[in-house]
Each structure stands twice: as structure tokens, then as C-alpha cells.
Write an enzyme that holds these catalytic residues in place. Sequence first.
Site, short mmCIF file in Angstrom:
data_model
loop_
_atom_site.label_atom_id
_atom_site.label_comp_id
_atom_site.label_asym_id
_atom_site.label_seq_id
_atom_site.Cartn_x
_atom_site.Cartn_y
_atom_site.Cartn_z
N ASP A 189 0.81 -1.20 0.00
CA ASP A 189 0.00 0.00 0.00
C ASP A 189 0.86 1.26 0.00
O ASP A 189 1.64 1.49 0.92
CB ASP A 189 -0.88 -0.04 1.25
CG ASP A 189 -2.02 0.94 1.15
OD1 ASP A 189 -3.06 0.54 0.62
OD2 ASP A 189 -1.84 2.09 1.58
N THR A 200 -3.18 5.42 -4.11
CA THR A 200 -2.11 6.24 -3.53
C THR A 200 -0.81 6.07 -4.30
O THR A 200 -0.09 7.04 -4.52
CB THR A 200 -1.88 5.88 -2.04
OG1 THR A 200 -1.55 4.51 -1.93
CG2 THR A 200 -3.12 6.16 -1.21
N THR A 201 -0.52 4.84 -4.71
CA THR A 201 0.71 4.62 -5.47
C THR A 201 0.63 5.36 -6.80
O THR A 201 1.57 6.06 -7.19
CB THR A 201 0.91 3.11 -5.72
OG1 THR A 201 0.77 2.43 -4.47
CG2 THR A 201 2.26 2.82 -6.30
N ASP A 257 -9.14 -0.56 1.45
CA ASP A 257 -9.21 -0.16 0.03
C ASP A 257 -10.52 -0.64 -0.59
O ASP A 257 -11.18 0.10 -1.31
CB ASP A 257 -8.01 -0.74 -0.75
CG ASP A 257 -6.73 0.04 -0.46
OD1 ASP A 257 -6.73 0.84 0.50
OD2 ASP A 257 -5.73 -0.15 -1.18
N1 LIG Z 1 -6.04 -7.51 -13.05
C1 LIG Z 1 -5.46 -6.39 -13.38
N2 LIG Z 1 -4.88 -6.24 -14.57
C2 LIG Z 1 -4.28 -5.08 -14.92
N3 LIG Z 1 -4.19 -4.01 -14.13
C3 LIG Z 1 -4.75 -4.10 -12.93
C4 LIG Z 1 -5.40 -5.28 -12.47
N4 LIG Z 1 -5.84 -5.06 -11.21
C5 LIG Z 1 -5.47 -3.81 -10.89
N5 LIG Z 1 -4.82 -3.22 -11.90
C6 LIG Z 1 -4.29 -1.86 -11.98
O1 LIG Z 1 -3.36 -1.68 -10.93
C7 LIG Z 1 -3.34 -0.30 -10.54
C8 LIG Z 1 -3.51 -0.18 -9.05
O2 LIG Z 1 -2.40 -0.76 -8.41
P1 LIG Z 1 -2.19 -0.65 -6.85
O3 LIG Z 1 -3.44 -1.03 -6.14
O4 LIG Z 1 -0.95 -1.38 -6.54
O5 LIG Z 1 -1.88 0.87 -6.64
P2 LIG Z 1 -2.81 2.07 -6.24
O6 LIG Z 1 -4.23 1.68 -6.25
O7 LIG Z 1 -2.41 3.22 -7.08
O8 LIG Z 1 -2.29 2.41 -4.77
P3 LIG Z 1 -2.66 1.71 -3.38
O9 LIG Z 1 -3.56 0.57 -3.64
O10 LIG Z 1 -1.32 1.33 -2.86
O11 LIG Z 1 -3.32 2.80 -2.62
C9 LIG Z 1 -4.48 0.36 -11.27
O12 LIG Z 1 -4.00 1.09 -12.34
C10 LIG Z 1 -5.33 -0.81 -11.72
O13 LIG Z 1 -6.08 -0.52 -12.88
MG LIG Z 2 -4.99 0.02 -5.14
#
Ligand SMILES: Nc1ncnc2c1ncn2[C@@H]1O[C@H](COP(=O)(O)OP(=O)(O)OP(=O)(O)O)[C@@H](O)[C@H]1O
Ligand SMILES: [Mg+2]
Length: 547
Positions: free
Chosen positions: A67, A100-101, A396
Site C-alpha cells: 500500500d 495512492t501509489t 481499500d
Molecule cells: N487484473 C489487473 N490487470 C491489470 N491491471 C490491474 C489489475 N488489477 C489492478 N490493476 C491496476 O493496478 C493499478 C492499481 O495498483 P495498486 O493497487 O498497486 O496501486 P494504487 O491503487 O495506485 O495504490 P494503493 O492501492 O497502494 O493505494 C491500477 O492502475 C489498476 O487498474
Molecule cells: Mg490500489
Amino acid sequence: MAYLTSQGGQPVLILKEGTGRRRGRDARRNNIMAAQIIAEAIKTTLGPRGMDKMLIDSLGDITITNDGAAILDEIDVEHPAAKMMVEVAKTQDDMVGDGTTTAVVLAGELLRRAEELLEQNIHPTVVVSGYRKALEKAKETLEKIAIPVDLEDHETLKKVALTSMGSKAVGVAKEHLAQIAIDAVKQITEKRGERNVADIDNVQMIKKEGKSLFDTELVRGIVLDKEVVHAGMPKRKEQAKIALVNTALEVEKTEFDAEIRIRDPTQMKAFLDQETRILKDMVEKIKKAGANVLISQKGLDDLAQHFMAKEGILAVRRAKESDMEKLARATGGRVVNNLDDLGPKDLGKAGLVEERKIGEDKMVFVEKCKDPRSVTVLIRAGLERMVDEAERAMNDALSVVADVIEDNKIVPGGGAVEAAIAKKLREYATKVGGREQLAIEAFADSMEIVPKALAENAGLESIDILVALRSAHEKPKGHLMGVNVFSGKIIDTYKNGVIEPVRVKEQAIKSATEAASMILRIDDVIAATKPKEGGKPGGPTGEDEEY
Ligand SMILES: Nc1ncnc2c1ncn2[C@@H]1O[C@H](COP(=O)(O)OP(=O)(O)OP(=O)(O)O)[C@@H](O)[C@H]1O
Ligand SMILES: [Mg+2]
């Protein structure tokens, strides 16, 4: 020593000795670099194939997480520009709970591209105004791409929850947790006029290690980290009628040391009898109101406990204030400050109040409430660190479901929406022209960091993926195309259920742009020295600089 030189060549002392100062290009470059280092550090965690970070704090406590907000919260950042990136993650987490990332990585990329423009002698204000225009266009594009969701469409809500948990180490139990998140948020959603309001503060999370992720459960009510106060009391009450009180069932002690002279034994008895009677009266009031459970924010005298046990009342004392509010919301009761005010109408109702042993601790479950406005998720997992990560994953999932319920719009994930915005911005940039065009194009390129990082983290050739993605977006309905990080193909992510709330994306782009612009506008960093004992005075980077 820090001073400004006057025209006559005479040094004029302006700043306190030891003050660090950086100016102009040097200040900007230094800030950009610091912000970028933060972005680079968490970029590898993006997406379902992103890695985790292990963080060890000064006490040796270990956190393993994916996260973004949690990582940045744990690391102790010193540089002011780096701190701003931490703020970006925090804001994103507070406002929308996910992304957030993405927000931090985007901010880092916007700055990196901006620096390239600065190298070409484009003034920072031009970059900032170009970025601002691009942001407006990006928001507009998001609105256009957003797909409305029917709130009864359970499948879609589930996919949103699953996408948010895709990157968290809770893989096996994702479906189970997603279901709980949806049930919890739906339960606490309220209609205000035409609007749905889903405040996830009304979902309490309780963590207990032991058992497995699959034993995580939704409790339709509140779980108190407390025991039933007296051994002689029942440990279980069905059809509970609960008195919620914020007053002590104790005989008040005088403020002063009072001395009572007792001359004969009957007087002593009368004195004690009176105390007993006061407490008995209190218990009588509770009974008269019709309560069979008492939850008090304050203390309960031993004797009062004894009387309640005799009456078969289950009692808990010293409940937290926040729990009292939640209990009121969950049971429909009212917290009463004075026992004289307690009537049948004030009682909360629950199908069951029961003390249970969870792991090593006893907890009181107030559950099976009818239509509770506050609920609890009891998180279970084998390891402590897993419980913690499951809590973040659940947070989340709850957030994204609440986001969708509140503004019922989603966008395709997997880099699809970012690629679509990039394409729109490139078209728009040519219309704007001039130097700003370059800034808008830089913004467009920056958006593509999301699909690029998703691909990189999956071990794919990011350049090839970007080329394929751009060409897919040229086709009709191309805006739904994103990266399948498992097969390395470009797919319709919407159709494949990789979807996210529009609000998460909008907030991420907005706060990334704001942070980048703010950092770009700084051309002078004047830092006071920290009052460090024996330490060398230094600027923001710890270096000792003189001008
Ligand atoms: N099955 C999937 N295939 C492709 N992309 C995906 C898949 N699941 C999630 N994503 C993508 O991954 C990204 C989110 O990644 P992640 O949850 O690690 O980071 P975040 O949501 O930006 O931050 P955090 O969850 O740490 O607050 C988004 O762009 C989302 O569309
Ligand atoms: Mg996320």
C-alpha cells in the site's frame, strides 16, 4: 553564513547564521530529484504484479505492505519536497482510499518530464500553466469515459472491490473479502435526498490474529474489546434490550476527606444501608426501563454489579466513547447521561449480545441488529502481518465500493483510462500550440507511466506494450483497452472486470498535478537550521551551504 550582497559590494547580513539556502535552477533540481526518488521507490509496487516492501521502524517492528500510503507513512522522510509526496499519498488515502501509489508515481513522472522542459529553457510558469490546462482536459475526458453503474449490479461492485485488492497479498480470500466489503458498505449507506452517502467510518474494523482470512466476518453490529464485567452475569442474551449510559453506577465520593463520626453500631449499618440503597435504586431504574443489557462508558460499582447479576442483566463497563456512538447507530438506542432519563424508548436492540473468546481475548459481540447504521468487520488471518495487510486491503475495498456507491461511475483500469487521457491530450495540445503545447504533451506522456509501470512490474517489455496500447486506442472503443499483466496482451479491461471508481483516478491526477506544480513553482529554499546539539547546521539536504 548567509547574507545577500548589496549593490556597493558590501555584504548585508539578512538571514541567521547557518541558514541554508538554495536558489533558482539548483533549488528546483534538488526538489525534483527528491520527489522523484520517492516516486521511484514505490513504483515497483504498482499493480497486481507489483512487489511488496518490508519496512522496519526504529523499534524493530516490521510491516510488509504493498500500500503506497502505508509505505510512505512508515518511512521517515526528511527532505521537504519528498514530504510533499508523502502528503499526496495521504490526501489520496483520506479522500478516496485507493490509488495512492498511482498518485505519487504520476507526480514523480510529471516532475521528471517537467525537468526535461526546463532543460530546454522553458520557464516553469509555462509548464505549470500547461499542466493546469492538461488537468482540466483530463478531468473532462474522465467524465466522458466514465461508465454509469447500477447500484443493484452486484457483480460490478464486486469487480471494483476485486480490482482494488488485486495487488494486496490477500489473493486466496479476495472473493470472500470483496463480498464482505460490499455487504458492509451497502448496510451503512444512507440516502440523503437523491444522493447516496456511504461513510466508511461507520464500518469498524477489528483485527485478531488466529484462524484464516476466510474466517473474516461481517458482524451486523459492534464488537467491543471488553468482557462482561461480573462472573455471575449471563454471558449471552438473545433479544437484547440495551441501555447505553454515560454515567457511573457508583456512589459519588466527596471531594474532601470527610470524617463521619459513628457512635453506635446501628448508625454504621444505616450509613452502609444508604449506600446500598442508592446503588440498588440505580439498578432498579435500569430494570424498570426494560433493559437486559447495560453498556456504560463509565465505571460500575462492585455492589451494583452484584445487583445486576442477580437481576440477570449483562453489563459491560468503560466502553470507549467512539464505541458508544457506534453502538447507538447500530442498535438504534440513545446514549443517556442521567439514569433518571432512561426510558424504554432509549434502549437499543440487538438480536444477540454475547461474550466470546476470540484468540486469547474475550470480546462482547452486539450483533444481529436490525438494519444497523454501523457495522463491524472482524479480520482474521494466521499471521499478525497478514492481519495488518488484510486490514489495508479491506480498507481499500470498502473505500472503492463506497466511492462507486456515492457517485456510481467507473472507468476501465489496467492503464486504459490513462492511455485514453494521453491520447486526448495529444490531440488537444496541437490546438493549444506554443510552448504550452510542449507542457501538455509532457503531461500526456506522464499519464502513460501507469500502463508502463504495470507492464514493467509484470516483467513485460514496457516499450512494446506502450506501442501496442497506443495503436489499440486508435480503434473504435479503443479507450477501454488496457494491459493484461498476466498474459502481456492488450485487452478490453472493462469487459474483463478490471474497473475502478472514477473518483480514484480523478483525485490521483488532481493531487499529482497540484503537487508537481507546487514543487515547480519553488525557486528559493530557505531553511532554518534545526536546533541540533553539537550538530553541523545545514540546509534541507543536510548540506552546509553559503551564498
Ligand atoms: N487484473 C489487473 N490487470 C491489470 N491491471 C490491474 C489489475 N488489477 C489492478 N490493476 C491496476 O493496478 C493499478 C492499481 O495498483 P495498486 O493497487 O498497486 O496501486 P494504487 O491503487 O495506485 O495504490 P494503493 O492501492 O497502494 O493505494 C491500477 O492502475 C489498476 O487498474
Ligand atoms: Mg490500489
